[in-house]
Write a protein that holds these residues in place. Sequence first.
Motif, mmCIF file in Angstrom:
data_model
loop_
_atom_site.group_PDB
_atom_site.id
_atom_site.type_symbol
_atom_site.label_atom_id
_atom_site.label_comp_id
_atom_site.label_asym_id
_atom_site.label_seq_id
_atom_site.Cartn_x
_atom_site.Cartn_y
_atom_site.Cartn_z
ATOM 1 N N GLY A 270 -3.976 2.092 -9.965
ATOM 2 C CA GLY A 270 -2.579 2.223 -9.556
ATOM 3 C C GLY A 270 -1.734 3.044 -10.518
ATOM 4 O O GLY A 270 -1.109 4.040 -10.116
ATOM 5 N N PRO A 271 -1.658 2.679 -11.811
ATOM 6 C CA PRO A 271 -0.857 3.466 -12.757
ATOM 7 C C PRO A 271 -1.330 4.905 -12.922
ATOM 8 O O PRO A 271 -0.509 5.816 -13.061
ATOM 9 N N ILE A 272 -2.653 5.124 -12.897
ATOM 10 C CA ILE A 272 -3.152 6.492 -13.014
ATOM 11 C C ILE A 272 -2.723 7.310 -11.799
ATOM 12 O O ILE A 272 -2.286 8.469 -11.929
ATOM 13 N N ALA A 273 -2.823 6.724 -10.608
ATOM 14 C CA ALA A 273 -2.404 7.434 -9.398
ATOM 15 C C ALA A 273 -0.911 7.746 -9.438
ATOM 16 O O ALA A 273 -0.484 8.842 -9.037
ATOM 17 N N ARG A 274 -0.106 6.812 -9.911
ATOM 18 C CA ARG A 274 1.334 7.072 -10.026
ATOM 19 C C ARG A 274 1.615 8.215 -10.994
ATOM 20 O O ARG A 274 2.475 9.063 -10.738
ATOM 21 N N ARG A 275 0.922 8.224 -12.115
ATOM 22 C CA ARG A 275 1.143 9.282 -13.091
ATOM 23 C C ARG A 275 0.767 10.650 -12.507
ATOM 24 O O ARG A 275 1.473 11.639 -12.720
ATOM 25 N N LEU A 276 -0.328 10.695 -11.770
ATOM 26 C CA LEU A 276 -0.744 11.950 -11.152
ATOM 27 C C LEU A 276 0.189 12.367 -10.019
ATOM 28 O O LEU A 276 0.309 13.569 -9.724
ATOM 29 N N ASN A 277 0.843 11.393 -9.388
ATOM 30 C CA ASN A 277 1.687 11.650 -8.214
ATOM 31 C C ASN A 277 3.169 11.676 -8.565
ATOM 32 O O ASN A 277 4.010 11.337 -7.734
ATOM 33 N N ALA A 278 3.483 12.031 -9.796
ATOM 34 C CA ALA A 278 4.879 12.180 -10.239
ATOM 35 C C ALA A 278 5.670 10.886 -10.098
ATOM 36 O O ALA A 278 6.843 10.886 -9.734
ATOM 37 N N GLY A 279 5.011 9.752 -10.387
ATOM 38 C CA GLY A 279 5.715 8.476 -10.407
ATOM 39 C C GLY A 279 5.790 7.749 -9.085
ATOM 40 O O GLY A 279 6.307 6.628 -9.037
ATOM 41 N N ARG A 280 5.304 8.331 -8.003
ATOM 42 C CA ARG A 280 5.351 7.677 -6.690
ATOM 43 C C ARG A 280 4.006 7.048 -6.361
ATOM 44 O O ARG A 280 2.952 7.571 -6.737
ATOM 45 N N SER A 281 4.049 5.930 -5.654
ATOM 46 C CA SER A 281 2.815 5.259 -5.265
ATOM 47 C C SER A 281 2.132 6.038 -4.144
ATOM 48 O O SER A 281 2.780 6.688 -3.322
ATOM 49 N N SER A 282 0.809 5.979 -4.124
ATOM 50 C CA SER A 282 0.019 6.630 -3.083
ATOM 51 C C SER A 282 -1.278 5.859 -2.932
ATOM 52 O O SER A 282 -2.131 5.880 -3.825
ATOM 53 N N LEU A 283 -1.430 5.145 -1.822
ATOM 54 C CA LEU A 283 -2.639 4.357 -1.616
ATOM 55 C C LEU A 283 -3.895 5.224 -1.489
ATOM 56 O O LEU A 283 -4.936 4.865 -2.053
ATOM 57 N N PRO A 284 -3.856 6.362 -0.778
ATOM 58 C CA PRO A 284 -5.069 7.198 -0.758
ATOM 59 C C PRO A 284 -5.469 7.677 -2.150
ATOM 60 O O PRO A 284 -6.661 7.675 -2.492
ATOM 61 N N LEU A 285 -4.483 8.066 -2.960
ATOM 62 C CA LEU A 285 -4.793 8.528 -4.303
ATOM 63 C C LEU A 285 -5.307 7.384 -5.171
ATOM 64 O O LEU A 285 -6.250 7.561 -5.959
ATOM 65 N N ALA A 286 -4.713 6.199 -5.040
ATOM 66 C CA ALA A 286 -5.185 5.041 -5.803
ATOM 67 C C ALA A 286 -6.621 4.694 -5.437
ATOM 68 O O ALA A 286 -7.438 4.351 -6.303
ATOM 69 N N ALA A 287 -6.963 4.783 -4.135
ATOM 70 C CA ALA A 287 -8.339 4.504 -3.713
ATOM 71 C C ALA A 287 -9.312 5.521 -4.300
ATOM 72 O O ALA A 287 -10.396 5.155 -4.782
#
Length: 339
Positions: A270-287
């Motif tokens: 979750g935190p890694i995906a947020r960091r990569l996505n400019a602070g926004r949550s992304s379930l596909p990226l988190a997966a």
Amino acid sequence: MTAAVLRAATARRRRLVLAAAAAATVALFVARALLGDYQIAAPDAVRILLGADLGPASFLFLETKLPTALVALAAGLALGGSGGAFQSMLRNPLASPDVMGVTLGASAAAVTGLVVAGLTGAQVTAAAFAGGLAVALGIFVLSGGAHSASNRIILIGLGLAFALQAVIHWVLIRGSVYQARDAMRWLSGSLNAMTWDGVSRLWLAVAVGLPLLLLLGRPLRLIEVGDDLAGGLGIRVPRVRLAVLLVVVLLTASATSVAGPIAFVGLLAGPIARRLNAGRSSLPLAALVGAAVVLGADLLGDARWPWGPLPVGIITGLLGAPMLVALLLRSTSEEDIHG
């Protein structure tokens, strides 16, 4: 720069990040399937998949290496997406199924079924689902329901996790030496000796649960902003949270029943995906990040260590412990600043 141009640039950046994460996951999957103690050349792997019999290489690829890579990919997708969903739903980076005890609930039920009742296959998956669901529902009931503060929910989850650890230890003591040894190997989050039965069970759960979780992504993003705003926009917050809870338990329990409790994948993804996505949550990226973490950790654990291969759960635990401490320190610092 106009708002429309800014939105287009932001959307393009997110698509690029998602594509890069997908490419990295595919590369790690191929590396996990081909590399290791016995390496298989990519052309030989293609020939084997097309039906050629290359002797020992065919057996090793089809019966050990490929099932392991498929389970690592599916478990990472399930655990990463589940962690991202919990963190969005509770608006807290510490909220992941493994930290809150949901994974331990599934583990305790699965170990009890394995050691005490002699369950196998789909029976273990069903027991793990029941255990994870019981813990998840218990956390929400004890915390006061869907509108309780996220910190309260997490603390209750941590308390139940300690109790479940005691249950697991008690079951191991009650079992025979051989049962305890097999259960401890499973509890370490090992991907050794994966079977096609486990692959099919886990991928069936992912094929059902992950699309459902992604469909819940938009209402989850609105809930992340606030329950009142989400309700004002027509989101039925309690129903969404119940749906997320059921899907997360399905994914987590299925991954746990096949691969064991792989620690901290949801917490890391979750935190890694947020960091990569400019602070926004992304379930596909988190997966995808979860899949990359599990595949990379299993590849690292299978390296030529002096003491032999390391289970993937040991590697993710070593990676996740500093992340947990960092998130706790950050959360404490933010509370000091605001209060």
